[in-house]
Scaffold this active site. Structure first.
Site, short mmCIF file in Angstrom:
data_model
loop_
_atom_site.label_atom_id
_atom_site.label_comp_id
_atom_site.label_asym_id
_atom_site.label_seq_id
_atom_site.Cartn_x
_atom_site.Cartn_y
_atom_site.Cartn_z
CE LYS A 11 41.68 3.94 -38.33
NZ LYS A 11 42.10 2.95 -37.27
N PRO A 95 47.83 12.85 -34.53
CG PRO A 95 47.40 12.29 -32.28
CD PRO A 95 46.63 12.76 -33.60
CB VAL A 96 52.63 10.56 -36.37
CG1 VAL A 96 53.34 9.26 -37.32
CG2 VAL A 96 52.64 11.90 -37.11
CB ALA A 98 47.96 7.96 -33.01
N GLY A 101 44.36 6.62 -38.16
CA GLY A 101 44.50 6.52 -39.80
C GLY A 101 44.96 7.66 -40.39
N GLY A 102 45.98 8.64 -39.65
CA GLY A 102 46.36 9.76 -40.30
C GLY A 102 46.99 9.78 -41.68
CB SER A 104 45.26 5.60 -44.36
OG SER A 104 45.69 4.68 -43.86
CG ASP A 137 42.85 1.68 -42.01
OD1 ASP A 137 42.09 0.51 -42.21
OD2 ASP A 137 43.32 2.02 -40.92
P1 ATP Z 1 46.39 3.07 -38.88
O1 ATP Z 1 45.37 3.55 -38.05
O2 ATP Z 1 45.98 3.03 -40.37
O3 ATP Z 1 47.16 1.94 -38.45
P2 ATP Z 1 48.03 5.01 -37.93
O4 ATP Z 1 47.44 6.33 -37.35
O5 ATP Z 1 48.75 4.21 -36.55
O6 ATP Z 1 47.54 4.37 -39.12
P3 ATP Z 1 49.73 6.62 -39.46
O7 ATP Z 1 49.86 7.98 -38.47
O8 ATP Z 1 49.16 6.72 -40.54
O9 ATP Z 1 49.45 5.45 -38.59
O10 ATP Z 1 51.43 6.55 -39.78
C1 ATP Z 1 52.07 5.39 -39.66
C2 ATP Z 1 53.63 5.45 -40.50
O11 ATP Z 1 53.59 6.10 -41.76
C3 ATP Z 1 54.35 6.53 -39.41
O12 ATP Z 1 55.55 5.83 -38.85
C4 ATP Z 1 54.89 7.36 -40.47
O13 ATP Z 1 56.35 7.68 -40.45
C5 ATP Z 1 54.60 7.01 -41.97
N1 ATP Z 1 53.86 7.97 -42.82
C6 ATP Z 1 54.25 8.34 -43.98
N2 ATP Z 1 53.66 9.12 -44.56
C7 ATP Z 1 52.69 9.61 -43.46
C8 ATP Z 1 51.93 10.74 -43.44
N3 ATP Z 1 51.34 11.43 -44.21
N4 ATP Z 1 51.12 10.91 -42.14
C9 ATP Z 1 51.51 9.97 -41.11
N5 ATP Z 1 52.49 9.01 -41.19
C10 ATP Z 1 52.90 8.91 -42.39
#
Ligand code: ATP
Length: 280
Positions: A11, A95-96, A98, A101-102, A104, A137
């Site tokens: 997202k 990307p993690v 990032a 919302g990956g 979620s 999310d």
């Molecule tokens: P948001 O935009 O909702 O804040 P994000 O994109 O910043 O999310 P995510 O990529 O969802 O963050 O991951 C945040 C943390 O969750 C990571 O540090 C990771 O170790 C942990 N995590 C647990 N399960 C997962 C998964 N299936 N995918 C990604 N990260 C995961």
């Protein structure tokens, strides 16, 4: 063994207003969220014996119980109480940590997929109630529409139709902690929230609502975020902004070619992640 392969999209936030700190430590937000077709691929297999395994193989993402997909599967397996288990394989393209919302989205896909595989017949509303216990999310990804998200993100209203756009996502790979961003945020006393348009006729109309309160924290510490935005605008983006708590920056483009050209300019010699996606 029954199996299902699902696409879990990323997202972007077209708008992120932080309204107030809540006594429970969360923040009341007003966000406009849109899904894009950069997707993790999740294969779910239902097993006849208990136990959940999650394999992802991506640095920074835990396999097993630490994975949010594991937690999502556990809730539905416990609810079904049929002595079954699940094997979950995640191909992580988003990307993690990032701002995309990956995690979620993975959790939302697992809730919807396990509901289907086990024939539980839970409504989207029920899955969204379960989802919010995993992450603010998660309900949005079960809602599956461009949405106004209020409360901590779980109160969802569909947004008016918006024209399709090409989205360039660029992640400079700096580490931004979501907790740090919210902790450091200075809340301003607003007169009131800017009214959102009721009609979106053009990509420019979408960009007219672009605003992310969290940039006031991230940009001073990570000037690269502002630099990426400027480059995207110079390369023809109708608008560019940080998504969520960052550090990913996205730009909206009218055509694929200019989005790809901007991506090449930004990744040339930097090694940054870049992807061109479509809004969905
Ligand atoms: P948001 O935009 O909702 O804040 P994000 O994109 O910043 O999310 P995510 O990529 O969802 O963050 O991951 C945040 C943390 O969750 C990571 O540090 C990771 O170790 C942990 N995590 C647990 N399960 C997962 C998964 N299936 N995918 C990604 N990260 C995961």
């Amino acid at each position: 063994m029954k199996s299902l392969t699902l696409q879990a999209p990323a997202k972007v936030n077209y708008r992120l207003d932080v309204i107030r700190r809540r006594p429970d430590g969360y923040h009341d937000l007003r966000m406009v969220m849109q899904r894009v077709n950069l997707c993790d691929i999740i294969t779910l297999t239902l097993t006849k014996t208990p136990g959940i395994s999650v394999t992802c193989g991506k640095k920074g993402v835990p396999d097993g119980p630490g994975n949010i997909a594991w937690k999502a599967a556990k809730i539905l397996l416990d609810l079904a109480n049929q002595g079954q288990g699940a094997i979950i394989d995640i191909v992580k393209n988003i990307p993690v940590a990032a701002g995309l919302g990956g995690g979620s989205s993975d959790a939302a896909s697992v809730l919807m997929g396990m509901n289907e595989l086990m024939g539980l017949g839970l409504s989207d509303e029920r899955l969204m109630e379960i989802g919010v216990t995993l992450g603010a999310d998660v309900p949005f990804f079960i809602f599956r529409k461009t949405a106004l998200a209020e409360g901590i993100g779980e109160q969802l209203t569909p947004m008016p139709a918006m024209p399709a756009a090409w989205v360039l996502l660029v992640n400079p790979g700096v580490h931004v902690s979501t907790a740090w961003v919210y902790r450091s945020l200075q809340l301003t006393n607003r007169e009131g929230l800017a009214k959102l348009p009721e009609l979106f006729r053009s990509i420019e109309d979408i960009c007219s609502i672009f605003s992310n309160d969290l940039e006031s924290v991230t940009v001073p510490s990570f000037p690269v975020i502002a630099e990426i935005k400027e480059t995207m605008l110079r390369e023809g983006a109708a608008g560019a902004m940080m998504s969520g708590s960052g550090p990913t920056v996205f730009g909206l483009f009218r055509d694929r070619e200019s989005a790809e050209r901007a991506g090449t300019v930004l990744t040339d010699g930097t090694g940054w992640f870049a992807a061109v996606a479509e809004t969905i």
